[in-house]
Design an enzyme around this catalytic site. Structure first.
Site, mmCIF file in Angstrom:
data_model
loop_
_atom_site.group_PDB
_atom_site.id
_atom_site.type_symbol
_atom_site.label_atom_id
_atom_site.label_comp_id
_atom_site.label_asym_id
_atom_site.label_seq_id
_atom_site.Cartn_x
_atom_site.Cartn_y
_atom_site.Cartn_z
ATOM 1 N N HIS A 1 1.040 -0.860 0.013
ATOM 2 C CA HIS A 1 0.026 0.069 -0.197
ATOM 3 C C HIS A 1 0.570 0.884 0.133
ATOM 4 O O HIS A 1 0.638 2.206 0.107
ATOM 5 C CB HIS A 1 -1.017 0.196 1.182
ATOM 6 C CG HIS A 1 -1.959 -1.308 1.084
ATOM 7 N ND1 HIS A 1 -3.117 -1.394 1.117
ATOM 8 C CD2 HIS A 1 -1.956 -2.534 1.549
ATOM 9 C CE1 HIS A 1 -4.157 -2.254 0.884
ATOM 10 N NE2 HIS A 1 -2.664 -2.943 1.732
ATOM 11 N N GLN B 1 13.116 -3.314 -6.261
ATOM 12 C CA GLN B 1 12.151 -5.208 -7.420
ATOM 13 C C GLN B 1 12.198 -4.012 -8.254
ATOM 14 O O GLN B 1 11.949 -4.689 -9.922
ATOM 15 C CB GLN B 1 10.800 -4.365 -6.436
ATOM 16 C CG GLN B 1 9.520 -5.548 -7.728
ATOM 17 C CD GLN B 1 8.968 -6.285 -6.743
ATOM 18 O OE1 GLN B 1 8.855 -7.573 -5.889
ATOM 19 N NE2 GLN B 1 7.081 -5.898 -6.767
ATOM 20 N N HIS C 1 2.312 -13.326 -5.660
ATOM 21 C CA HIS C 1 1.266 -13.512 -5.133
ATOM 22 C C HIS C 1 0.758 -12.842 -5.687
ATOM 23 O O HIS C 1 -0.981 -13.359 -5.298
ATOM 24 C CB HIS C 1 1.385 -14.002 -3.660
ATOM 25 C CG HIS C 1 1.777 -12.817 -3.212
ATOM 26 N ND1 HIS C 1 2.870 -12.000 -3.520
ATOM 27 C CD2 HIS C 1 1.166 -11.869 -2.267
ATOM 28 C CE1 HIS C 1 2.938 -10.257 -3.261
ATOM 29 N NE2 HIS C 1 1.662 -10.213 -2.284
#
Length: 311
Positions: free
Chosen positions: A19, A294, A309
């Protein structure tokens, strides 16, 4: 550059890695346009971010044409309480922080939050401040939730489990179609709610980020130098986020499957969970890290596949 005269936008995030990241990207984009942006979240989130990056500060820092700061409101978090703390406590401390900036001559002109903390909209309303929510899923997902919660179209139920859901501006799709439906769905939803598209946020802004404007909860391990040694489209990046904790048996199954497939990989995981001898067998074909940059990894030319996921 000072903050005087800058329009102040106040962003409030749910204290979760998935978030924080998109909301912080929005914060950077707004800042680059010449605004003063305060990025905020409960203190429990700030503690983790400061552990990963001690340079995080509540002092405004230049970014693009504007200024950005991180300031976390007190949550009086008690880990011994399984259900967390009273919501009223969060609301009270957030109101105190917003009023503090107003008294200092920097009132918030707008509050922006993510969906898991809708009470921020109530705070904004009580203080007479416009508010908005950042939605990071597809507009078609929002349309599904909206039409279901307002009973606008039939959805499957125990009585009618095989009913076909038909939403406005969304035709029925075959399994192998990759639709470009967002434009029509956004136009339809804009007739119901005020919507402004701002993505994809990972592309903006084209500004070199100060080292402190990062939202990682864990210290980033450098693996870019290793990626630079690999050929184009030769690696699989595996990450299941910061919340999901796989069982050791699951990790072993994935690890053995990767070894048998002979693919090269970069994996975000605790090495303790890996099968015995896994690191030795992988050798230089793989890189195991607990946390990595990332965005840089996914945009690296050596990447061919991302296993996730879907969080």
């Amino acid at each position: 550059m000072g903050t005087k005269g800058l329009v102040h936008v106040f962003l409030v995030s749910f204290p979760g890695q998935g978030h924080v990241n998109p909301l912080l990207r929005l914060a950077k984009r707004l800042t680059s346009k010449g605004l003063l942006v305060t990025f905020s979240a409960p203190e429990i989130c700030g503690v983790e971010m400061k552990k990963a990056n001690p340079n995080i500060s509540n002092e405004p820092t230049s970014y693009g044409n504007g200024m950005i700061r991180c300031d976390f409101f007190e949550d009086e978090w008690d880990p011994s309480k399984p259900d967390g703390n009273d919501l009223e406590m969060y609301i009270q401390h957030l109101e105190i922080m917003i009023k503090k900036y107003a008294e200092q001559g920097s009132p918030a002109s707008c509050l922006i939050n993510n969906p898991f903390i809708p009470w921020v909209c109530d705070v904004a309303e009580s203080l007479g401040i416009p508010s908005a929510m950042i939605w990071v899923q597809f507009a078609s997902s929002f349309s599904s939730y909206y039409h279901y919660s307002h009973n606008l179209v039939p959805f499957p139920s125990e009585i009618q489990p095989k009913i076909v859901v038909q939403l406005p501006c969304m035709r029925l799709l075959k399994y192998d179609e990759i639709p470009k439906l967002e434009h029509d769905v956004v136009n339809h939803l804009s007739e119901i709610l005020p919507i402004k598209t701002v993505g994809p946020l990972f592309k903006y802004p084209k500004v070199v980020s100060p080292s402190y404007v990062q939202g990682d909860f864990m210290k980033v391990e450098n693996c870019i130098d290793w990626l630079d040694t690999k050929s184009t489209s030769s690696l699989v990046y595996i990450s299941f986020g910061s919340v999901v904790i796989l069982k050791k048996e699951q990790v072993e199954e994935i690890g053995n499957g990767l070894l048998n497939s002979l693919v090269k990989l970069v994996q975000n995981i605790d090495p303790i969970l890996l099968p015995n001898g896994f690191l030795e067998k992988v050798g230089d074909k793989g890189k195991i890290v607990q946390w990595c940059p990332q965005e840089q990894v996914l945009s690296h030319p050596s990447m061919a596949c991302f296993m996730t996921h879907c969080g």
